[in-house]
Motif scaffolding. Structure first.
Motif, short mmCIF file in Angstrom:
data_model
loop_
_atom_site.label_atom_id
_atom_site.label_comp_id
_atom_site.label_asym_id
_atom_site.label_seq_id
_atom_site.Cartn_x
_atom_site.Cartn_y
_atom_site.Cartn_z
N GLY A 59 6.18 7.53 -26.06
CA GLY A 59 6.32 6.41 -25.12
C GLY A 59 7.69 6.28 -24.50
O GLY A 59 7.94 5.28 -23.81
N ALA A 60 8.57 7.26 -24.68
CA ALA A 60 9.95 7.10 -24.20
C ALA A 60 10.04 7.02 -22.68
O ALA A 60 10.94 6.38 -22.14
CB ALA A 60 10.81 8.27 -24.71
N GLY A 61 9.10 7.65 -21.97
CA GLY A 61 9.20 7.67 -20.51
C GLY A 61 8.49 6.53 -19.82
O GLY A 61 8.49 6.47 -18.58
N VAL A 62 7.86 5.62 -20.56
CA VAL A 62 7.08 4.53 -19.97
C VAL A 62 7.76 3.21 -20.30
O VAL A 62 8.25 3.01 -21.42
CB VAL A 62 5.63 4.55 -20.48
CG1 VAL A 62 4.82 3.43 -19.85
CG2 VAL A 62 4.99 5.90 -20.19
N ARG A 63 7.76 2.29 -19.34
CA ARG A 63 8.43 1.01 -19.56
C ARG A 63 7.59 -0.13 -19.01
O ARG A 63 6.90 0.02 -17.99
CB ARG A 63 9.81 1.00 -18.90
CG ARG A 63 10.59 -0.27 -19.17
CD ARG A 63 12.05 -0.09 -18.95
NE ARG A 63 12.80 -1.28 -19.32
CZ ARG A 63 14.11 -1.33 -19.37
NH1 ARG A 63 14.82 -0.25 -19.07
NH2 ARG A 63 14.74 -2.43 -19.72
N VAL A 64 7.68 -1.28 -19.68
CA VAL A 64 7.03 -2.52 -19.24
C VAL A 64 8.11 -3.45 -18.70
O VAL A 64 9.14 -3.66 -19.36
CB VAL A 64 6.28 -3.19 -20.40
CG1 VAL A 64 5.67 -4.51 -19.95
CG2 VAL A 64 5.20 -2.26 -20.93
N ARG A 65 7.88 -4.00 -17.51
CA ARG A 65 8.81 -4.97 -16.93
C ARG A 65 8.05 -6.26 -16.62
O ARG A 65 6.92 -6.22 -16.12
CB ARG A 65 9.44 -4.44 -15.64
CG ARG A 65 10.33 -3.24 -15.83
CD ARG A 65 11.35 -3.12 -14.70
NE ARG A 65 10.78 -3.34 -13.40
CZ ARG A 65 10.26 -2.37 -12.63
NH1 ARG A 65 10.24 -1.13 -13.08
NH2 ARG A 65 9.77 -2.65 -11.45
N LEU A 66 8.68 -7.38 -16.92
CA LEU A 66 8.06 -8.68 -16.73
C LEU A 66 9.00 -9.56 -15.94
O LEU A 66 10.18 -9.70 -16.29
CB LEU A 66 7.76 -9.32 -18.09
CG LEU A 66 6.72 -10.43 -18.14
CD1 LEU A 66 5.36 -9.92 -17.71
CD2 LEU A 66 6.64 -11.01 -19.55
N ASP A 103 8.30 -7.58 -23.80
CA ASP A 103 8.33 -7.88 -22.37
C ASP A 103 9.23 -6.91 -21.61
O ASP A 103 9.10 -6.79 -20.39
CB ASP A 103 8.81 -9.32 -22.14
CG ASP A 103 10.11 -9.62 -22.86
OD1 ASP A 103 10.29 -9.09 -23.97
OD2 ASP A 103 10.93 -10.37 -22.33
N ALA A 104 10.14 -6.22 -22.25
CA ALA A 104 10.98 -5.23 -21.57
C ALA A 104 11.22 -4.05 -22.50
O ALA A 104 12.30 -3.47 -22.52
CB ALA A 104 12.31 -5.85 -21.14
N ALA A 105 10.20 -3.67 -23.28
CA ALA A 105 10.36 -2.63 -24.29
C ALA A 105 9.65 -1.36 -23.87
O ALA A 105 8.84 -1.35 -22.93
CB ALA A 105 9.80 -3.13 -25.63
N ARG A 106 9.95 -0.31 -24.58
CA ARG A 106 9.25 0.96 -24.40
C ARG A 106 8.27 1.13 -25.56
O ARG A 106 8.61 0.84 -26.72
CB ARG A 106 10.23 2.12 -24.37
CG ARG A 106 11.18 2.08 -23.18
CD ARG A 106 12.09 3.30 -23.14
NE ARG A 106 13.07 3.20 -22.08
CZ ARG A 106 12.85 3.57 -20.82
NH1 ARG A 106 11.67 4.06 -20.49
NH2 ARG A 106 13.79 3.44 -19.90
N PRO A 107 7.06 1.60 -25.31
CA PRO A 107 6.08 1.76 -26.39
C PRO A 107 6.48 2.88 -27.35
O PRO A 107 7.21 3.81 -26.99
CB PRO A 107 4.78 2.08 -25.65
CG PRO A 107 5.23 2.69 -24.36
CD PRO A 107 6.52 2.00 -24.00
N LEU A 108 5.96 2.78 -28.56
CA LEU A 108 6.18 3.85 -29.53
C LEU A 108 5.43 5.10 -29.11
O LEU A 108 5.95 6.22 -29.20
CB LEU A 108 5.72 3.38 -30.91
CG LEU A 108 5.83 4.41 -32.06
CD1 LEU A 108 7.30 4.76 -32.29
CD2 LEU A 108 5.18 3.87 -33.32
#
Length: 678
Positions: free
Chosen positions: A628-635, A653-658
């Motif tokens: 999950g290092a290349g994917v990000r969630v932005r809120l 809310d601003a983390a990268r998935p495992l």
């Protein structure tokens, strides 16, 4: 200007194909073979020149559509492709398609967000033209992709022209099958079926039939006492495939590709079952795909030798320059300039002129309706209202032409069309028993089937106490622990073709223990069990969908907390992207290398009243596990509740998935919710 250039370039491609065909015919001609034997020196040189023109990389690239018995042409086409030379006509046609795509997006920028346009753009913008042609050829042969491409009404005619240059003018693999059986109309529908012959009466009959796979045949006694027959054909069923009838968007492709399609064959079977005598007079009336089908029948020489087709009227269907097999047949078309299906070249400021002003057997009505929004302007109800109020002269002309059919209806019979040419969509995985479930939007077939979907599941390790605080206040609902952490999953689905229509879905869930006897690490052991035997599952905390039908089904059938919002998702490539302005949520990034995983069957939990609802989802697709290092969630700061608040409380809310579980294409079926006494 772009459309004009595209038409000119496509004509050039057709000319190149004709030259390629004549060159291949000359090379295999017996006269040339005999002359080569008599004069081998000059004859072999001429044959070599023709062969190089067909198979060399800068040449014609071989004939575009070798016939099934033309062994020489097939060998030349294979030789050209073996040397890396794509068909020149296909390469030129690709340029025409690129021009049309640009023109359509200039008029309809909203189409850029549709799955079909994304698939098409990805194919035509490959690095090399040869790669783009191969990608486009694969795309146009894929029945699943055709469902998405069929939504691109302004490009249908161009896609079919390019398809003819890529693979020949029609599909191969035998004569299309079709069938029909007589069925009874319900009492409610029978009360609204017209009992007198008239244009609006026939069109209202088609509207009453809707798009559930039925057509109508009526016997009408004319003013002269002669009984004539009227065939009334509805259009395609939007938003879902049909397993039992040829009336769907994939069938519409075949109706436009060739006159001998499953829909037209089914119509012929229906008329045979009806018992219409040979040589009887027929009027054919259809809307949308039904209009295409009746125009195809009017072009069928065998059909016109069997019956006397007096009239063929198509409403909301692209007519083109179709010539009936019987020159006495009166052809009429009614098109709204803003209807993207009927007028795929876009609206015009002036009505299109008649090809031959002296031709009294063709009648074309093209008008600018007050409703410009698509697909509302394509509905038959709109056409009926426009003929009644805006086009009284055209309605009078059409009624006058149908004067032999103005009289009492002496027999009305509906027929359900059958399609046996292909296995049902999703066979064998999605061929399963269904049952209707009542909802506030009407009955819904359960299990809900997903014929073409994509998904990305972002998995985050979270604090168990934070996860437990978001679950309902029940002792038996506890988050599963994987070591010291719990697991939260943010799922994004792009459902392109389902039995409840296409929609996008964003869901937040938490992995929970067995409701009765929780065991340590049971969630890990459950991965070895079938989904119906698993004790753990994912409790859905929040669900957001883009359509009202999906919202109602999720709330009333599956017991999940759901809201409706706007969202876009593109999950078919290595770059995944999902955005919802209503939620203030953005998911984007690039997937790294992945490992193949088992299918993503899962058990989902929701709540209905004081009970827990368990729903099983079975999936069939290419699921892969990615870091999950290349994917990000932005809120956004002003993101909408409740999803935004739950993401913040879980700390993602601003983390990268495992890790990310991604599947660019899969099928699934989701059963009804079983209520548990917990």
């Amino acid at each position: 200007m772009l459309r004009g250039c595209a038409r000119d370039v496509l004509e050039i491609a057709e000319g190149i194909r004709a030259v390629s065909g004549r060159t291949a015919t000359t090379l295999s001609a017996p006269d040339l073979t005999a002359a080569t034997r008599r004069h081998p020196r000059t004859g072999l040189a001429g044959c070599w020149a023709l062969l190089r023109a067909l198979t060399a990389r800068p040449g014609l690239g071989g004939p575009a559509d070798p016939g099934p018995r033309d062994g020489m042409a097939r060998a030349l086409a294979r030789a050209g492709r073996a040397r890396g030379a794509e068909n020149l006509a296909a390469l030129v046609a690709l340029t025409s398609l690129r021009l049309r795509v640009t023109a359509v997006l200039a008029d309809h920028p909203e189409l850029a967000r549709t799955p079909g346009m994304r698939l098409l753009t990805r194919a035509v913008t490959a690095e090399r033209d040869e790669d783009a042609v191969r990608a486009l050829r694969t795309l146009l042969r894929d029945r699943t992709a055709q469902r998405a491409l069929s939504g691109l009404a302004p490009l249908i005619s161009e896609l079919l022209s390019v398809r003819a240059l890529l693979d020949g003018p029609s599909e191969r693999g035998g004569v299309p099958e079709g069938g029909a059986e007589a069925v009874d109309l319900g009492d409610q529908r029978r009360r609204i079926i017209a009992t007198e012959g008239s244009l609006l009466g026939f069109l209202r009959n088609i509207e009453a039939l809707s798009t559930d796979g039925r057509i109508l045949v009526q016997n009408v006694r004319g003013p002269d006492g002669v009984v004539r027959y009227v065939v009334q054909a509805p259009g395609a069923a939007p938003g879902r495939p049909r397993d039992d009838a040829p009336q769907d968007l994939v069938g519409a492709w075949r109706d436009l590709c060739a006159t001998d399609s499953p829909y037209t064959r089914s119509l012929v079977h229906a008329l045979a079952v009806h018992g219409i005598p040979r040589g009887a007079e027929l009027a054919l009336i259809g809307h949308s795909e039904g209009g295409n089908a009746v125009l195809n029948l009017a072009q069928d020489e065998d059909f016109c030798r069997t019956y006397r087709v007096t009239h063929a009227i198509a409403v909301g269907a692209p007519s083109g320059d179709r010539k009936p097999a019987d020159p006495r047949t009166w052809i009429a078309t009614v098109t709204n300039q803003y209807d993207l299906v009927a007028a795929p070249d876009g609206h015009r400021t002036e009505p299109a002129p008649r090809a031959d002003p002296d031709d009294t057997t063709r009648y074309h009505v093209e008008y600018a309706g007050p409703t410009r929004e698509f697909p509302l302007c394509h509905r038959l109800r709109e056409y009926i209202e426009h003929l009644r109020t805006l086009l009284p002269v055209a309605r009078a002309d059409l009624d006058e032409a149908l004067a032999p059919y103005r009289g009492p209806v002496v027999r009305t019979q509906a027929y359900r069309l059958k399609n046996h040419a292909h296995p049902p969509a999703g066979h064998p995985f999605l061929t399963l028993a269904t049952a209707p479930v009542r909802t506030t939007v009407g009955p819904v077939e359960v299990p809900v089937r997903y014929y073409d979907s994509a998904a990305a599941h972002l998995c985050f390790p979270v604090d168990p106490a934070a996860a437990r605080s978001l679950l309902p206040d029940a002792d038996w609902l506890a988050p599963s622990r994987l070591g010291p952490r719990a697991l939260a999953v943010l799922s994004v689905h792009e459902h392109r073709c389902t039995t409840i229509g296409p929609y996008t879905e964003i869901a937040l869930s938490v992995l929970v223990d067995d409701l009765w006897r929780p065991r340590p690490y049971d969630a890990v052991i459950d991965l070895l069990r079938r989904v119906d035997l698993r004790r753990t599952g994912r409790y859905v905390l929040s669900l957001a969908v883009t359509t009202e039908a999906a919202r109602v089904v999720a709330r009333e059938v599956w017991g999940q907390p759901v809201l409706r919002m706007r969202a876009e998702a593109d999950l078919t490539g290595r770059e995944i992207r999902a955005r919802s302005e209503d939620l203030g949520l953005v998911v984007e990034g690039r997937l790294g290398p992945g490992l193949r995983c088992p299918d993503a069957d899962r058990a989902l939990y929701g709540r209905r009243g004081t009970g827990t609802v368990r729903t099983l989802v079975r999936a069939q697709g290419r699921l892969r596990l990615h870091p999950g290092a290349g994917v990000r969630v932005r809120l956004d700061n002003a993101a909408a509740e409740p999803l935004a608040g739950q993401l913040r409380r879980l700390g993602i809310d601003a983390a990268r998935p495992l890790f990310v579980l991604a599947c660019p294409q899969f099928m699934a079926h989701r059963g009804g919710g079983a209520e548990l006494a917990r």
